[in-house]
Design an enzyme around this catalytic site. Sequence first.
Site, PDB file in Angstrom:
ATOM      1  N   ASN A 116      15.199  58.881  99.080  1.00  8.75           N
ATOM      2  CA  ASN A 116      13.960  59.485  98.560  1.00  8.75           C
ATOM      3  C   ASN A 116      12.769  59.192  99.455  1.00  8.75           C
ATOM      4  OD1 ASN A 116      15.561  60.069  96.373  1.00  8.75           O
ATOM      5  ND2 ASN A 116      14.139  59.233  94.860  1.00  8.75           N
TER       6      ASN A 116
ATOM      7  N   ASP B 247       8.684  60.297  99.922  1.00  9.23           N
ATOM      8  CA  ASP B 247       7.472  60.979  99.465  1.00  9.23           C
ATOM      9  C   ASP B 247       6.262  60.524 100.285  1.00  9.23           C
ATOM     10  OD1 ASP B 247       5.497  62.314  98.130  1.00  9.23           O
ATOM     11  OD2 ASP B 247       5.730  61.288  96.228  1.00  9.23           O
TER      12      ASP B 247
ATOM     13  N   GLU C 253      19.070  54.817  86.911  1.00  5.24           N
ATOM     14  CA  GLU C 253      18.660  53.661  87.729  1.00  5.24           C
ATOM     15  C   GLU C 253      19.013  52.355  87.035  1.00  5.24           C
ATOM     16  OE1 GLU C 253      14.945  53.957  89.805  1.00  5.24           O
ATOM     17  OE2 GLU C 253      14.496  51.835  89.556  1.00  5.24           O
TER      18      GLU C 253
ATOM     19  N   ASP D  37      15.120  57.752  84.267  1.00  8.14           N
ATOM     20  CA  ASP D  37      14.785  56.411  84.740  1.00  8.14           C
ATOM     21  C   ASP D  37      14.450  55.543  83.540  1.00  8.14           C
ATOM     22  OD1 ASP D  37      13.877  54.116  85.831  1.00  8.14           O
ATOM     23  OD2 ASP D  37      12.328  55.019  87.081  1.00  8.14           O
TER      24      ASP D  37
ATOM     25  N   ASP E 198      12.432  64.022  89.375  1.00  9.38           N
ATOM     26  CA  ASP E 198      12.325  62.642  89.867  1.00  9.38           C
ATOM     27  C   ASP E 198      11.696  61.761  88.784  1.00  9.38           C
ATOM     28  OD1 ASP E 198      12.465  60.639  91.832  1.00  9.38           O
ATOM     29  OD2 ASP E 198      10.451  61.078  92.593  1.00  9.38           O
TER      30      ASP E 198
HETATM   31  P1  13P Z   1       8.278  56.428  98.855  1.00  5.84           P
HETATM   32  O1  13P Z   1       7.005  56.102  98.148  1.00  5.84           O
HETATM   33  O2  13P Z   1       8.751  55.250  99.656  1.00  5.84           O
HETATM   34  O3  13P Z   1       8.181  57.660  99.658  1.00  5.84           O
HETATM   35  O4  13P Z   1       9.412  56.660  97.730  1.00  5.84           O
HETATM   36  C1  13P Z   1       9.554  57.914  97.121  1.00  5.84           C
HETATM   37  C2  13P Z   1      10.464  57.882  95.942  1.00  5.84           C
HETATM   38  O5  13P Z   1      11.217  56.962  95.722  1.00  5.84           O
HETATM   39  C3  13P Z   1      10.441  59.051  95.045  1.00  5.84           C
HETATM   40  O6  13P Z   1      11.234  58.861  93.918  1.00  5.84           O
HETATM   41  O1  G3H Z   2       8.524  57.733  93.105  1.00  2.18           O
HETATM   42  C1  G3H Z   2       7.525  58.392  92.860  1.00  2.18           C
HETATM   43  C2  G3H Z   2       7.190  59.557  93.715  1.00  2.18           C
HETATM   44  O2  G3H Z   2       6.643  59.145  94.944  1.00  2.18           O
HETATM   45  C3  G3H Z   2       6.327  60.526  92.978  1.00  2.18           C
HETATM   46  O3  G3H Z   2       5.029  60.070  92.892  1.00  2.18           O
HETATM   47  O4  G3H Z   2       4.433  60.235  90.478  1.00  2.18           O
HETATM   48  O5  G3H Z   2       2.658  60.280  92.254  1.00  2.18           O
HETATM   49  O6  G3H Z   2       4.192  62.238  91.948  1.00  2.18           O
HETATM   50  P1  G3H Z   2       4.014  60.752  91.813  1.00  2.18           P
HETATM   51 ZN    ZN Z   3      11.348  56.812  93.261  1.00  2.00          ZN
END
Ligand code: 13P
Ligand code: G3H
Ligand code: ZN
Length: 309
Positions: free
Chosen positions: A254, A256, A134, A104, A82
């Site tokens: 996505n 998280d 992206e 990205d 990611d």
């Molecule tokens: P959220 O913070 O909305 O869960 O988005 C997660 C995301 O885009 C990870 O790439």
């Molecule tokens: O888009 C980002 C994800 O939520 C991952 O977050 O970089 O804190 O692991 P992180």
């Molecule tokens: Zn993201």
Amino acid sequence: MPLVTSTEMFKKAYAGGYAIGAFNVNNMETIQGIVEAAKEERAPLILQVSAGARKYANPTYLKKMVEAAVIDSGLPICLHLDHGDTFELCKDSVDNGFTSVMIDASHHSFEENIALTKKVVAYAHARGVVVEAELGRLAGVEDAVNVSDKDAAFTRPDEVEEFVTKTGVDSLAIAIGTSHGAFKFKTAPRLRFDILEEVGKRLPGFPIVLHGASSVPQEFVKIINEFGGNMAGAQGVPEDMLRQAASMSVCKINIDSDLRMAFTASVRKYFAENPTHFDPRQYLGPARANIKAIVKHKLVEVLGCAGKA
Ligand code: 13P
Ligand code: G3H
Ligand code: ZN
């Protein structure tokens, strides 16, 4: 079954008008909660690892745990990087057995974004790995002070065909007003479905990705606030909007922050109610169960991918 790429998942999702859940993972309990939900719902899965997750948990540990999830569940699971921001990070993930990577380069110019994405695609495709890129700058709509600044952050539909043709990328994340984190909006969001529709017309059959798609369940906000946290004012993307996006060309959504909140709400409540407990299994178990419950809800009620594995 080995780890798979997202190619077949996206083909079926596009044709079926649903989306695959892409959930961020950082530890074993989160992986297990997600996979238990997907196993019971027979849903294909994308488990994604950010640079921060790699740093926290070590990509080898995460990869081995995701491989264990494949053995345990028998599900098609794609392991995705990611927000890879350099060629080297994407290369390392490809070399270490990830089946999908995101480059990205959306903060670079259009030309630089094309050049870097193309380089990652060449490396990844030669090794059977798929690539997400992206276009547009994903930001909270509240960050934009005036309309023209706001529009500048959205994906420009007139750029997508050239970008996809020149890079050979497999899927494209676009900016239509979603935003990362749990504090996305101060007022009810308005996603730019007109942009999504126009992108869909220009790229027929091509899978689109939506980042920043957590809905920030208010029941979690309430529990976190009740048990010593402060997430007052946290608001996310209404689930109806995600359902609509999934019925269009969005094949990957996505999530998280919602999982982080599920985990945290459970742990905060547990310690408030059991102040003398100290065995991590006692609070990590309920946190895993809460992850499972929110993921089930997403798979069945929001993404529409239950029964599609
Ligand atoms: P959220 O913070 O909305 O869960 O988005 C997660 C995301 O885009 C990870 O790439
Ligand atoms: O888009 C980002 C994800 O939520 C991952 O977050 O970089 O804190 O692991 P992180
Ligand atoms: Zn993201």
